[in-house]
Design a protein around this motif. Structure first.
Motif, PDB file in Angstrom:
ATOM      1  N   UNK A 281       0.776  -0.952   0.026  1.00 51.64           N
ATOM      2  CA  UNK A 281      -0.223   0.040  -0.028  1.00 51.64           C
ATOM      3  C   UNK A 281       1.110   1.276   0.105  1.00 51.64           C
ATOM      4  N   UNK A 282       0.172   2.220  -0.692  1.00 51.37           N
ATOM      5  CA  UNK A 282       1.128   3.522  -0.599  1.00 51.37           C
ATOM      6  C   UNK A 282       0.958   3.609   0.819  1.00 51.37           C
ATOM      7  N   UNK A 283       1.878   5.123   0.964  1.00 53.22           N
ATOM      8  CA  UNK A 283       1.638   5.143   2.248  1.00 53.22           C
ATOM      9  C   UNK A 283      -0.054   6.464   2.591  1.00 53.22           C
ATOM     10  N   UNK A 284       0.298   7.224   0.807  1.00 49.99           N
ATOM     11  CA  UNK A 284      -0.224   8.045   1.263  1.00 49.99           C
ATOM     12  C   UNK A 284      -2.046   8.008   1.553  1.00 49.99           C
TER      13      UNK A 284
ATOM     14  N   UNK B 128       6.486   0.191   1.079  1.00 51.62           N
ATOM     15  CA  UNK B 128       4.929  -0.024   1.045  1.00 51.62           C
ATOM     16  C   UNK B 128       4.313  -0.645   2.612  1.00 51.62           C
TER      17      UNK B 128
ATOM     18  N   UNK C  88       8.961   7.080   7.339  1.00 52.90           N
ATOM     19  CA  UNK C  88       9.063   7.894   5.728  1.00 52.90           C
ATOM     20  C   UNK C  88       7.877   9.142   5.691  1.00 52.90           C
TER      21      UNK C  88
ATOM     22  N   UNK D 167       7.820  11.309   3.059  1.00 55.46           N
ATOM     23  CA  UNK D 167       8.187  11.675   1.792  1.00 55.46           C
ATOM     24  C   UNK D 167       6.344  10.625   1.663  1.00 55.46           C
ATOM     25  N   UNK D 168       6.208  11.359   0.459  1.00 57.19           N
ATOM     26  CA  UNK D 168       5.247  11.050  -0.296  1.00 57.19           C
ATOM     27  C   UNK D 168       5.074  10.384  -1.602  1.00 57.19           C
ATOM     28  N   UNK D 169       6.406   9.778  -1.474  1.00 59.26           N
ATOM     29  CA  UNK D 169       6.744   8.769  -2.490  1.00 59.26           C
ATOM     30  C   UNK D 169       6.622   6.860  -2.461  1.00 59.26           C
ATOM     31  N   UNK D 170       6.116   6.976  -3.204  1.00 59.76           N
ATOM     32  CA  UNK D 170       6.309   5.824  -3.774  1.00 59.76           C
ATOM     33  C   UNK D 170       6.832   4.419  -4.821  1.00 59.76           C
TER      34      UNK D 170
ATOM     35  N   UNK E 210       4.662   4.322  -8.065  1.00 59.49           N
ATOM     36  CA  UNK E 210       3.059   5.017  -7.870  1.00 59.49           C
ATOM     37  C   UNK E 210       3.670   6.386  -8.599  1.00 59.49           C
TER      38      UNK E 210
END
Lengths: 226, 579
Positions: free
Chosen positions: A50-53, A85, B502, B504-507, B510
């Motif tokens: 999963x994305x951290x967002x 992730x 972390x 940061x918004x980087x994944x 994505x």
């Protein structure tokens, strides 16, 4: 006198019986607790990559289509790299829904809040829950080994091997994240080139160049809506 | 006859017999030999050889005492074994052992000698006897320097005693054959040795000679007195050489002890860094399965039975208290939870506590726990083993955690307590087990009838109940995971460190198209909603690529865990005594 002894004996017996009863009830309670927990494990889906967002609400909205979600919990990772992730435990209402999600997500890529990296779903094991109850009736025995013990050498060796395994796991993890970044970079490049091509084609149409060329060469092109 | 032999030897290493020795007394078809050549190397009687057992990392060392060929064309050697110090640590106790030292087997019984096929030999070994027995020709310096091992003590396989006295014969072979070989030498042999300082080893003699001459030049008539200082000087410089055999003569002076540890430090393997400066200095090589287990099994079976009985009763008397506590603790904790979830003060959420603990230095990470422990059980374990009240939480597994290894973060009250705990856990080994024994799984559970008496024995009810549950749970596990019954595991501890989340918004994975900076509303929404990818889009193709990578990685982890499980299982089967 005899009666006194007898009554005392009966009292002690009663006390012991109460104790036995208490123990039995308690073990039964523990069994119940663990049974509930096991059921919960069956109904849960473990999602990672999963994305951290992605927040809990996002995950909930994503998986709502599959069934009734009871709870979504995002797992904090302390030891592993964050770039792998996030992971989440999604508790569904019944086992079927959970199994459906897992099989569907395994079969075709499902993206949550970002593309094109899909999420991965599996059925969880009890160790993934950090609020799991004790195993009922388990007895833990511990013993210190001194250096004069015959098993000391083997135990030290076991400890060394465990540390070595941890290092191996770290290494594999790093390799994995390197590969992921590599793939991401490649895909990003190809995506950009494809987009450039697309833009080029768009530009040709948008600026009317295509129409003019068509008129010049006396070819017919269909009207393209912008 | 001969062509046949040669034909079958084409595949295997070359072999040929040497000088004959005689025919068998009972069986005339058996022919004894004095020497043989195997794989191009000549082996004589009373040579020392390496013999390798599959499954062991290090080969065993033995002395050939007999070689013969049977009527069925099998080539057998009888070997008297040398013991490595690690195989007899149990009976060594506080006796100092040097690296590269061996112990000759003596006496009668299992472990003294074996008959093996010649093919088990993996090489010649140079073993020198440095004993001062009067029958032993003293080794020369060159011998000592080229020697791979040395011995001067025996280990009696029957009485388990270590002694420096050599019997008259071992395995019906005259003792002389076990000492150093007598070769033609011009110099007179030193038979026996004087352990006094006046006659140090020959390689020291040369050094001494030079110092003597130097002294003679300087001071006259003070040689005898000044013998000691230069000798010690020489000895200390000796330590810079890796000649371990020298250390034997240094048993006299206290300086030698320091030197021994120095030599031991250099000679010993670097991985075992726990060499302390006390008299208990022992440099150990890696442990391996002892020959003596077979011989000790009989005598130890009584002890083992007794211990099993005690296990059922709940361990030895010193541990009884602990077990009582742990089982009664089980009850108490549960009731506390039942009574009320309200606490005096609101505890900080676990994340913050971890951060704070790491800053203060009170965070410890315990590894190699049973992965199915609950956090409360970990707290109990620490409370009983280290006598510290702690807060613990198990680290939840993820897709690539080792299924056999459980980890837990433990927050101690103070950083000193945490350091102590780590130190103790490193120095000694804390073995965790569940006290269950393979034999007792089959016992039927009949607790209620004997409940009255069983209350007297602490925790037996729990033991019986748990046995049933254990057998059920263990039978239930299966599927793809290798179920490894690691009954005993040592706990590994180290400083806990947590990764900073972390921000940061980087994944990776994505993607966004760099050129589209200002996305339109619908497009942004389209990205953020979750969806399946349609098969005619680029997105689908890329998504499938990621899936491939994910599957690959999960396969890799599975393979790694399987291998690691096998390694651990192999080691844990070497544990001799259950808890």
């Amino acid at each position: 006198m005899k009666l006194y002894h007898e009554s005392r004996l009966s009292v002690t017996i009663a006390c012991f019986e109460l104790l036995i009863l208490k123990i039995c009830l308690l073990t039964r309670f523990l069994y119940l607790k663990s049974a509930i927990f096991e059921d919960k494990v069956e109904r849960t889906v473990y999602i990672d990559n999963l994305s951290p967002l992605a927040k809990e609400s996002v995950v909930k909205a994503a998986l709502d289509q599959f069934g009734n979600i009871i709870q979504v919990k995002i797992i904090r990772t302390y030891l592993e790299l964050q770039s792998m992730g996030r992971a989440a435990l999604v508790e569904m209402q019944n086992t079927d829904e959970a199994k459906t999600i897992i099989s569907e997500i395994c079969n075709s890529p499902f993206m949550i809040s970002g593309m094109p990296r899909p999420v991965r779903a599996r059925s969880p094991v009890a160790e993934m829950f950090d609020d799991r109850p004790r195993k009922p009736g388990r007895r833990i025995v511990c013993r210190w080994l001194e250096s004069s013990d015959p098993d000391f050498e083997v135990a030290m060796k076991m400890k060394r091997i465990v540390r070595y395994h941890a290092k191996e796991a770290n290494f594999l993890l790093k390799r994995q994240s390197e590969e992921e970044e590599q793939l991401a970079k490649e895909q990003s490049e190809s995506l950009n080139t494809i987009y450039n091509k697309f833009e080029l084609v768009q530009h040709v149409f948008n600026s009317g160049t295509a129409m003019r060329l068509a008129k010049h060469y006396k070819m017919h092109i269909a009207d393209v809506h912008r | 006859m001969f062509p046949l032999q040669e034909a079958e030897e084409e595949d295997s290493p070359e072999f040929s017999w040497g000088a004959k020795k005689g025919k068998g007394a009972h069986n005339k078809g058996v022919q004894f030999y004095k020497s043989f050549t195997y794989d191009g190397v000549e082996f004589n009687l009373y040579d020392c050889v390496y013999m390798w057992r599959p499954g062991e990392e290090e080969p065993d060392i033995g002395k050939i005492v007999r070689a013969w060929e049977t009527t069925t064309r099998k080539r057998i050697v009888k070997v008297v074994w040398f013991f490595r110090p690690t195989e007899v640590t149990h009976w060594l106790g506080n006796i100092k052992v040097l690296p590269n030292e061996l112990l000759l087997a003596s006496g009668e019984g299992v472990g003294l000698s074996n008959c093996n096929l010649v093919e088990a030999i993996t090489g010649k070994c140079n073993v020198v006897c440095t004993s001062t027995d009067r029958r032993n020709p003293q080794p020369k310096d060159e011998d000592l320097e080229t020697a791979e091992f040395f011995f001067y003590r025996t280990f009696d396989v029957r009485t388990r005693e270590i002694s420096e006295e050599f019997p008259n014969s071992i395995a019906q072979i005259e003792m002389e054959h076990f000492f150093n070989k007598v070769t033609d030498r011009e110099q007179p042999l030193y038979y026996g040795g004087n352990r006094s300082l006046e006659k140090p080893h020959s390689s020291l003699i040369s050094r001494e000679a030079t110092t003597k001459t130097a002294l003679k030049d300087g001071q006259q008539g003070r040689n005898t007195q000044s013998m000691l200082p230069p000798v010690t000087l020489v000895k200390q410089t000796k330590s810079s050489k890796k000649d371990v055999a020298m250390a034997r003569t240094d048993q006299r002076s206290t300086i030698s002890k320091r030197q021994v540890t120095e030599v031991v430090d250099k000679g010993g393997q670097g991985r075992l860094g726990n060499i302390s400066e006390t008299d208990k200095t022992v440099a150990r090589t890696e442990a391996k399965h002892s020959y003596c287990t077979s011989s000790t099994s009989l005598s130890d079976s009584h002890a083992l039975k007794k211990r099993k009985l005690q296990d059922l009763l709940g361990t030895t008397s010193s541990d009884q208290q602990k077990v009582i506590k742990s089982t009664s603790q089980v009850i108490e904790v549960a009731t506390r939870v039942k009574e009320g979830a309200s606490t005096w003060f609101k505890e900080q959420p676990w994340n913050e506590r971890l951060q704070v603990a790491q800053e203060r230095g009170t965070l410890v990470l315990l590894e190699n726990l049973d992965p199915s422990y609950a956090s409360a059980e970990v707290e109990d374990i620490v409370r009983h083993a280290l006598e510290q009240k702690v807060c613990a939480k198990m680290v939840p597994h993820n897709t690539f955690s080792n299924p056999l290894n459980g980890k837990a973060f433990v927050i101690f009250k103070s950083s000193k307590a945490a350091e102590n705990a780590i130190f103790e856990l490193r120095r000694r080994c804390l073995m965790l087990g569940d006290g269950s024994l393979p034999s007792s799984r089959a016992r039927p559970v009949n607790c209620l009838e004997n409940a009255f008496e069983n209350i007297v024995y602490d925790g037996v009810i729990f033991a019986l109940l748990c046995l049933r549950e254990l057998s059920r749970s263990l039978e239930g596990e299966g599927g793809n995971v290798i179920v490894v019954y690691v009954l005993l595991r040592p706990v590994v501890a180290r400083r806990g460190t947590i990764e900073e989340p972390m921000k940061s918004r980087d994944f990776p994975g994505h993607l966004s198209i760099g050129k589209i900076k200002f996305q339109r509303e619908e497009m942004r929404k389209a990205v953020s909603t979750s969806h399946y990818s349609q098969s005619n889009t680029i997105e689908h193709v890329m998504g499938v690529e990621w899936r491939v990578l994910q599957e690959e990685s999960s396969l890799r982890w599975k393979a790694l865990h399987q291998e690691q499980a096998v390694e651990i299982q192999r080691l844990s089967s070497k544990l001799k005594t259950p808890i």
